[in-house]
Design a protein around this motif. Structure first.
Motif, PDB file in Angstrom:
ATOM      1  N   MET A  64      -3.839   3.653  -7.782  1.00 23.73           N
ATOM      2  CA  MET A  64      -2.428   3.618  -7.347  1.00 23.73           C
ATOM      3  C   MET A  64      -1.954   2.170  -7.123  1.00 23.73           C
ATOM      4  O   MET A  64      -0.773   1.865  -7.276  1.00 23.73           O
ATOM      5  CB  MET A  64      -2.222   4.472  -6.086  1.00 23.73           C
ATOM      6  CG  MET A  64      -2.889   3.940  -4.832  1.00 23.73           C
ATOM      7  SD  MET A  64      -2.595   5.044  -3.433  1.00 23.73           S
ATOM      8  CE  MET A  64      -3.112   3.977  -2.063  1.00 23.73           C
TER       9      MET A  64
ATOM     10  N   ASP B 293      -6.801   7.066  -0.293  1.00 22.98           N
ATOM     11  CA  ASP B 293      -6.779   5.687  -0.777  1.00 22.98           C
ATOM     12  C   ASP B 293      -7.641   5.468  -2.028  1.00 22.98           C
ATOM     13  O   ASP B 293      -8.798   5.892  -2.077  1.00 22.98           O
ATOM     14  CB  ASP B 293      -7.247   4.748   0.345  1.00 22.98           C
ATOM     15  CG  ASP B 293      -6.188   4.660   1.434  1.00 22.98           C
ATOM     16  OD1 ASP B 293      -5.055   5.142   1.210  1.00 22.98           O
ATOM     17  OD2 ASP B 293      -6.496   4.105   2.499  1.00 22.98           O
TER      18      ASP B 293
ATOM     19  N   SER C 172       0.208   9.633   5.547  1.00 25.37           N
ATOM     20  CA  SER C 172      -1.153   9.091   5.507  1.00 25.37           C
ATOM     21  C   SER C 172      -1.681   8.962   6.931  1.00 25.37           C
ATOM     22  O   SER C 172      -1.098   9.499   7.877  1.00 25.37           O
ATOM     23  CB  SER C 172      -1.142   7.738   4.804  1.00 25.37           C
ATOM     24  OG  SER C 172      -0.533   6.773   5.631  1.00 25.37           O
TER      25      SER C 172
ATOM     26  N   HIS D 192       1.162   4.490  -2.717  1.00 26.91           N
ATOM     27  CA  HIS D 192       1.033   5.941  -2.512  1.00 26.91           C
ATOM     28  C   HIS D 192       2.155   6.680  -3.235  1.00 26.91           C
ATOM     29  O   HIS D 192       1.936   7.727  -3.831  1.00 26.91           O
ATOM     30  CB  HIS D 192       1.071   6.278  -1.013  1.00 26.91           C
ATOM     31  CG  HIS D 192      -0.277   6.209  -0.360  1.00 26.91           C
ATOM     32  ND1 HIS D 192      -1.355   6.946  -0.787  1.00 26.91           N
ATOM     33  CD2 HIS D 192      -0.711   5.502   0.720  1.00 26.91           C
ATOM     34  CE1 HIS D 192      -2.405   6.695  -0.011  1.00 26.91           C
ATOM     35  NE2 HIS D 192      -2.052   5.817   0.902  1.00 26.91           N
TER      36      HIS D 192
ATOM     37  N   HIS E 287       0.809  -1.221   0.000  1.00 23.70           N
ATOM     38  CA  HIS E 287       0.000   0.000   0.000  1.00 23.70           C
ATOM     39  C   HIS E 287       0.850   1.281   0.000  1.00 23.70           C
ATOM     40  O   HIS E 287       0.518   2.261  -0.688  1.00 23.70           O
ATOM     41  CB  HIS E 287      -0.926  -0.034   1.226  1.00 23.70           C
ATOM     42  CG  HIS E 287      -1.869   1.112   1.309  1.00 23.70           C
ATOM     43  ND1 HIS E 287      -3.116   1.110   0.720  1.00 23.70           N
ATOM     44  CD2 HIS E 287      -1.768   2.316   1.921  1.00 23.70           C
ATOM     45  CE1 HIS E 287      -3.728   2.246   0.964  1.00 23.70           C
ATOM     46  NE2 HIS E 287      -2.927   3.013   1.691  1.00 23.70           N
TER      47      HIS E 287
HETATM   48 ZN    ZN Z   1      -3.310   4.968   2.262  1.00 22.94          ZN
END
Ligand code: ZN
Ligand code: KG4
Length: 342
Positions: A312, A308, A141, A120, A116
């Motif tokens: 991505m 989110d 984040s 980003h 994840h």
């Molecule tokens: Zn995130």
């Protein structure tokens, strides 16, 4: 928008926290990016993991369907299925992972697991011009605050981190103390626009050039409000904009100070910001000012790719597909962990 359609057609799924999202990428071009936010958590003042898993379970089929329809892509036309493997809430991750596995298995397509935080960073490659290598990315984040040195799309090293709270938590916890609903980051940003950033001076942490810390800042806000509320019970209502502006000013100062010091130390002249907090208006504006003053190249992601989203996840999968980095069907999600081994 990125027009480069050469490369695989990928369905990507994101379910690490409180957004159920699916996207289809054709090459580096985003053909669709559906994001369904779980607004139900606001009633509890934070994300409830069990509720998040249940809501992902309810929404994921519809969200994936919408992504395919909007992209005009049939299931058979997909070259791979990608999903967020971690880090995140385990129950939430398992919904996306199980769905992606079943989908890939049924269609006999390769499965690609994505980190994840790497996503980003690579969100910057969903648009042109993209940063040039090597670049230094400040990823901020709700769960992470990292300085990431990026040498190539999949060659990343975390060179700085937070000791305690993430930048997003610093915003959300301050918002809670001020009586604002969850997630408070965007609301602090909104109030700060009308406030005076010099109204009150909050302290900066005494940490290394590349180490962040926000828990002291949050505690100083708590003590400050306690003292002021004793003198005047309406203090928050009367000065909300100014408190938000001052607090936000200090968070952004800390973030940019460490970013600038680390860039100077490493001799990096191409910089980027990413993650949910990179949607913050003060951070975006002051980051671009900083880059202009220092003669650095600065990249900020489009708003849609800050918080989110599955596009991505798709762009990381795009680069992994080219290297044949696929997962076996018995792979499992992970709640924590850095880029190594992903
Ligand atoms: Zn995130
Ligand atoms: O990247 P993200 O969507 O989810 C995680 O991976 O954590 O980031 C969410 C975080 C939340 O803490 C939210 O309050 C913060 O990003 N955020 C903001 C703004 N928009 C989102 N913080 C400050 N100002 C904003 N405009």
């Amino acid at each position: 928008m990125n027009q480069d359609t050469s490369g695989p057609v990928i369905l990507a799924i994101e379910s690490s926290c409180d957004e159920t999202s699916a996207a289809v990428l054709g090459g580096r071009r985003v053909l669709s990016n559906i994001v369904r936010s779980q607004l139900q958590h606001a009633a509890y003042g934070g994300v409830i993991p069990e509720l998040a898993s249940r809501l992902h379970q309810q929404h994921i089929v519809r969200v994936v369907d919408q992504a395919l329809v909007q992209a005009g892509i049939s299931r058979q036309a997909l070259d791979a299925v990608a999903f967020t493997q971690g880090p995140g809430l385990m129950g939430a991750l398992m919904v996306g992972a199980s769905f992606a596995k079943a989908f890939a298995w049924a269609l006999d397509k390769p499965l690609i697991g994505v980190h994840h935080m790497q996503a980003h960073v690579l969100a910057h490659f969903l648009q042109d011009p993209a940063p040039s290598f090597p670049f230094l990315c400040l990823t901020v984040s709700g769960g992470h605050t990292q300085l990431v040195l990026v040498r190539a799309p999949l060659e990343m090293e975390v060179v700085g981190e937070t000791l305690d709270d993430a930048a997003g938590e610093a915003f959300d916890k301050a918002a809670k103390l001020l009586g604002l609903p969850y997630p408070g980051g965007p609301l602090v940003d909104q109030h700060a626009r009308n406030g005076n950033p010099a109204f009150v001076q909050f302290p900066a942490p005494d940490t290394d050039d590349h180490t962040f810390s926000f828990s002291g800042l949050k505690t100083s806000l708590l003590y400050y409000l306690r003292k002021k509320l004793q003198e005047n019970p309406d203090f928050i209502q009367e000065h909300l904009d100014d408190i938000c502006a001052s607090y936000q000013h200090q968070v952004v100062t800390i973030l940019l100070d460490k970013l600038a010091r680390t860039a100077t130390r490493l001799g990096i002249t191409c910089l980027a910001i990413s993650g949910g907090v990179s949607a913050n208006s003060a951070l975006r504006a002051r980051f671009l000012d900083l880059c202009q003053t220092r003669g650095w190249q600065g990249f900020i992601p489009p708003m849609a790719y800050c918080t989110d989203n599955a596009a991505m996840i798709g762009i990381v999968a795009h680069y992994k597909y080219a290297l044949g980095l696929v997962e076996p069907l018995d792979t499992a999600p992970f709640a924590r962990g850095d880029f190594e081994g992903v």
